[in-house]
Motif scaffolding. Structure first.
Motif, PDB file in Angstrom:
ATOM      1  N   PHE A  50      21.770  15.548 -16.838  1.00 25.13           N
ATOM      2  CA  PHE A  50      23.116  15.101 -17.181  1.00 25.13           C
ATOM      3  C   PHE A  50      23.065  14.102 -18.334  1.00 25.13           C
ATOM      4  CE2 PHE A  50      26.482  11.886 -16.565  1.00 25.13           C
ATOM      5  CZ  PHE A  50      27.603  12.693 -16.724  1.00 25.13           C
ATOM      6  N   VAL A  51      22.161  13.143 -18.247  1.00 24.32           N
ATOM      7  CA  VAL A  51      21.997  12.160 -19.326  1.00 24.32           C
ATOM      8  C   VAL A  51      21.660  12.863 -20.638  1.00 24.32           C
ATOM      9  CG1 VAL A  51      20.496  10.318 -20.192  1.00 24.32           C
ATOM     10  CG2 VAL A  51      21.400  10.211 -17.864  1.00 24.32           C
ATOM     11  N   SER A  52      20.741  13.813 -20.578  1.00 21.12           N
ATOM     12  CA  SER A  52      20.303  14.489 -21.805  1.00 21.12           C
ATOM     13  C   SER A  52      21.454  15.204 -22.488  1.00 21.12           C
ATOM     14  CB  SER A  52      19.166  15.464 -21.504  1.00 21.12           C
ATOM     15  OG  SER A  52      19.631  16.633 -20.859  1.00 21.12           O
ATOM     16  N   LYS A  53      22.331  15.830 -21.711  1.00 21.06           N
ATOM     17  CA  LYS A  53      23.452  16.561 -22.294  1.00 21.06           C
ATOM     18  C   LYS A  53      24.519  15.603 -22.825  1.00 21.06           C
ATOM     19  CE  LYS A  53      21.937  20.708 -21.734  1.00 21.06           C
ATOM     20  NZ  LYS A  53      21.599  21.543 -22.922  1.00 21.06           N
ATOM     21  N   MET A 201      28.478  12.526  -8.104  1.00 16.79           N
ATOM     22  CA  MET A 201      27.336  13.429  -7.928  1.00 16.79           C
ATOM     23  C   MET A 201      27.012  13.559  -6.450  1.00 16.79           C
ATOM     24  SD  MET A 201      23.572  13.241  -9.716  1.00 16.79           S
ATOM     25  CE  MET A 201      22.575  14.722  -9.851  1.00 16.79           C
ATOM     26  N   ASN A 202      26.859  14.786  -6.004  1.00 18.74           N
ATOM     27  CA  ASN A 202      26.363  15.079  -4.667  1.00 18.74           C
ATOM     28  C   ASN A 202      25.163  16.006  -4.803  1.00 18.74           C
ATOM     29  OD1 ASN A 202      29.525  14.706  -4.254  1.00 18.74           O
ATOM     30  ND2 ASN A 202      28.470  14.092  -2.383  1.00 18.74           N
ATOM     31  N   ASP A 203      24.037  15.573  -4.251  1.00 17.66           N
ATOM     32  CA  ASP A 203      22.779  16.293  -4.443  1.00 17.66           C
ATOM     33  C   ASP A 203      22.540  16.476  -5.945  1.00 17.66           C
ATOM     34  OD1 ASP A 203      22.543  16.275  -1.751  1.00 17.66           O
ATOM     35  OD2 ASP A 203      23.004  18.378  -1.451  1.00 17.66           O
ATOM     36  N   GLU A 204      22.377  17.718  -6.422  1.00 20.04           N
ATOM     37  CA  GLU A 204      22.105  17.924  -7.845  1.00 20.04           C
ATOM     38  C   GLU A 204      23.345  18.319  -8.634  1.00 20.04           C
ATOM     39  OE1 GLU A 204      21.143  21.913  -5.845  1.00 20.04           O
ATOM     40  OE2 GLU A 204      21.125  19.778  -5.351  1.00 20.04           O
ATOM     41  N   VAL A 205      24.531  18.221  -8.036  1.00 16.96           N
ATOM     42  CA  VAL A 205      25.770  18.664  -8.672  1.00 16.96           C
ATOM     43  C   VAL A 205      26.581  17.456  -9.167  1.00 16.96           C
ATOM     44  CG1 VAL A 205      27.923  19.926  -8.387  1.00 16.96           C
ATOM     45  CG2 VAL A 205      25.841  20.719  -7.231  1.00 16.96           C
ATOM     46  N   VAL A 206      26.828  17.412 -10.475  1.00 20.01           N
ATOM     47  CA  VAL A 206      27.675  16.381 -11.072  1.00 20.01           C
ATOM     48  C   VAL A 206      29.079  16.944 -11.220  1.00 20.01           C
ATOM     49  CG1 VAL A 206      28.010  14.846 -13.048  1.00 20.01           C
ATOM     50  CG2 VAL A 206      25.700  15.445 -12.317  1.00 20.01           C
ATOM     51  N   HIS A 207      30.087  16.147 -10.862  1.00 16.87           N
ATOM     52  CA  HIS A 207      31.461  16.653 -10.880  1.00 16.87           C
ATOM     53  C   HIS A 207      32.430  15.484 -11.082  1.00 16.87           C
ATOM     54  CE1 HIS A 207      31.972  15.143  -6.697  1.00 16.87           C
ATOM     55  NE2 HIS A 207      30.714  15.548  -6.546  1.00 16.87           N
ATOM     56  N   TYR A 210      36.311  13.648  -5.762  1.00 16.67           N
ATOM     57  CA  TYR A 210      36.697  12.418  -5.060  1.00 16.67           C
ATOM     58  C   TYR A 210      35.497  11.487  -4.924  1.00 16.67           C
ATOM     59  CZ  TYR A 210      39.098   9.562  -1.532  1.00 16.67           C
ATOM     60  OH  TYR A 210      39.690   8.533  -0.849  1.00 16.67           O
ATOM     61  N   HIS A 211      35.583  10.341  -5.566  1.00 14.98           N
ATOM     62  CA  HIS A 211      34.416   9.461  -5.672  1.00 14.98           C
ATOM     63  C   HIS A 211      33.969   8.886  -4.343  1.00 14.98           C
ATOM     64  CE1 HIS A 211      36.923   5.818  -5.272  1.00 14.98           C
ATOM     65  NE2 HIS A 211      37.811   6.459  -6.014  1.00 14.98           N
ATOM     66  N   LYS A 212      34.869   8.740  -3.383  1.00 16.22           N
ATOM     67  CA  LYS A 212      34.479   8.146  -2.101  1.00 16.22           C
ATOM     68  C   LYS A 212      33.591   9.079  -1.285  1.00 16.22           C
ATOM     69  CE  LYS A 212      38.250   4.866  -1.498  1.00 16.22           C
ATOM     70  NZ  LYS A 212      39.324   4.376  -0.587  1.00 16.22           N
ATOM     71  N   MET A 213      33.551  10.354  -1.659  1.00 12.04           N
ATOM     72  CA  MET A 213      32.686  11.304  -0.975  1.00 12.04           C
ATOM     73  C   MET A 213      31.424  11.594  -1.770  1.00 12.04           C
ATOM     74  SD  MET A 213      35.474  13.964   0.633  1.00 12.04           S
ATOM     75  CE  MET A 213      34.228  14.796   1.632  1.00 12.04           C
ATOM     76  N   ALA A 214      31.207  10.851  -2.845  1.00  6.62           N
ATOM     77  CA  ALA A 214      30.035  11.058  -3.696  1.00  6.62           C
ATOM     78  C   ALA A 214      28.881  10.178  -3.235  1.00  6.62           C
ATOM     79  CB  ALA A 214      30.373  10.753  -5.151  1.00  6.62           C
ATOM     80  N   HIS A 215      27.688  10.732  -3.280  1.00 10.92           N
ATOM     81  CA  HIS A 215      26.496   9.943  -2.963  1.00 10.92           C
ATOM     82  C   HIS A 215      26.079   9.084  -4.150  1.00 10.92           C
ATOM     83  CE1 HIS A 215      22.596   8.923  -1.164  1.00 10.92           C
ATOM     84  NE2 HIS A 215      22.091   9.108  -2.366  1.00 10.92           N
ATOM     85  N   TYR A 216      26.347   9.574  -5.351  1.00  7.56           N
ATOM     86  CA  TYR A 216      25.868   8.933  -6.579  1.00  7.56           C
ATOM     87  C   TYR A 216      27.003   8.932  -7.584  1.00  7.56           C
ATOM     88  CZ  TYR A 216      22.111   7.698  -9.915  1.00  7.56           C
ATOM     89  OH  TYR A 216      21.288   7.060 -10.818  1.00  7.56           O
ATOM     90  N   ILE A 217      27.058   7.896  -8.434  1.00 11.68           N
ATOM     91  CA  ILE A 217      28.120   7.804  -9.431  1.00 11.68           C
ATOM     92  C   ILE A 217      27.536   7.454 -10.794  1.00 11.68           C
ATOM     93  CG2 ILE A 217      30.044   7.276  -7.886  1.00 11.68           C
ATOM     94  CD1 ILE A 217      29.535   4.314  -8.344  1.00 11.68           C
TER      95      ILE A 217
END
Length: 229
Positions: A50-53, A201-207, A210-217
């Motif tokens: 994601f960073v690279s893109k 981000m949840n697992d390997e999927v960036v989207h 809804y941020h409160k259900m995200a594991h990573y931001i």
């Protein structure tokens, strides 16, 4: 040297590459990660993709908190030059020892809590670092990063969400002293940048869900409001 032959000729380049180039090692951080939690290894690769893109085409890029820098080649596929930094000399020594000649980066020991890094970087990123920094010191940490950036620079910050911490391991919880919600991370970044875009981000999927259900931001911030120093 005798060349081994595969049954399917399409696989022969793999044999020849291994004999010509040799195998690689994963590094201090990634070796343990691959054995203890292979899925997290995949998630880490996805964050760097994601960073690279997001930074594709940037000329002079800085990583803050690179660990063993195993993921550096993912970013280097899309950018001009990459400087990786970490405050731990053991990690930087490991990164230098394993640096692939095909992806030459500059590796430096540096602590952004102490001082800026001289240079003019048009992009920077820091993954899994801010949550380890005391909230009372985060302004100094970010200020020292900003001092190293050009006026048109982009900074990407990625951290575990505050909501995810009820599922974190005891070891992670001990080190994660400054996790944030997506609105709080955006508010922090808006103090220093004109534009801030948030991703979940949840697992390997960036989207953009809804941020409160995200594991990573992620916060993707552009155009610093001022260059310090």
């Amino acid at each position: 040297m005798s060349i081994r032959k595969t049954k399917d000729p399409v696989n022969q380049p793999n044999i020849e590459f291994a004999q010509r180039r040799g195998a690689i090692s994963l590094g201090l951080l990634k070796s343990r990660e691959w054995i203890e939690d292979p899925r997290r290894f995949l998630f880490s690769q996805s964050r760097y993709k994601f960073v690279s893109k997001m930074l594709s085409g940037r000329r002079n890029v800085l990583e803050i908190g690179c660990g063993d820098a195993f993921n550096a080649p993912i970013v280097m596929q899309e950018v001009g030059n990459l400087t990786v930094t970490d405050f731990d000399a053991e990690f930087i020594n490991d990164a230098r020892a394993r640096m692939p000649p095909e992806y030459p980066y500059q590796a430096m020991v540096h602590n952004f809590l102490e001082q800026p890094l001289p240079g003019h970087f048009d992009a920077a990123y820091s993954l899994d670092v801010l949550e380890h920094i005391d909230a009372r010191e985060e302004a100094r940490f970010l200020g020292n990063i900003l001092t190293s950036l050009t006026p048109e620079a982009v900074l990407i910050v990625g951290i575990p969400s505050l909501e995810s911490q009820i599922y974190a391991s005891p070891g992670s919880k001990a080190g994660h002293i400054n996790c944030k919600t997506a609105p709080d991370l955006k508010k922090l970044m808006e103090q220093s940048f004109h534009s801030v875009f948030m991703f979940s981000m949840n697992d390997e999927v960036v989207h953009t869900g809804y941020h409160k259900m995200a594991h990573y931001i992620f916060a993707v911030a552009s155009h610093p409001k001022k260059i310090l120093g």
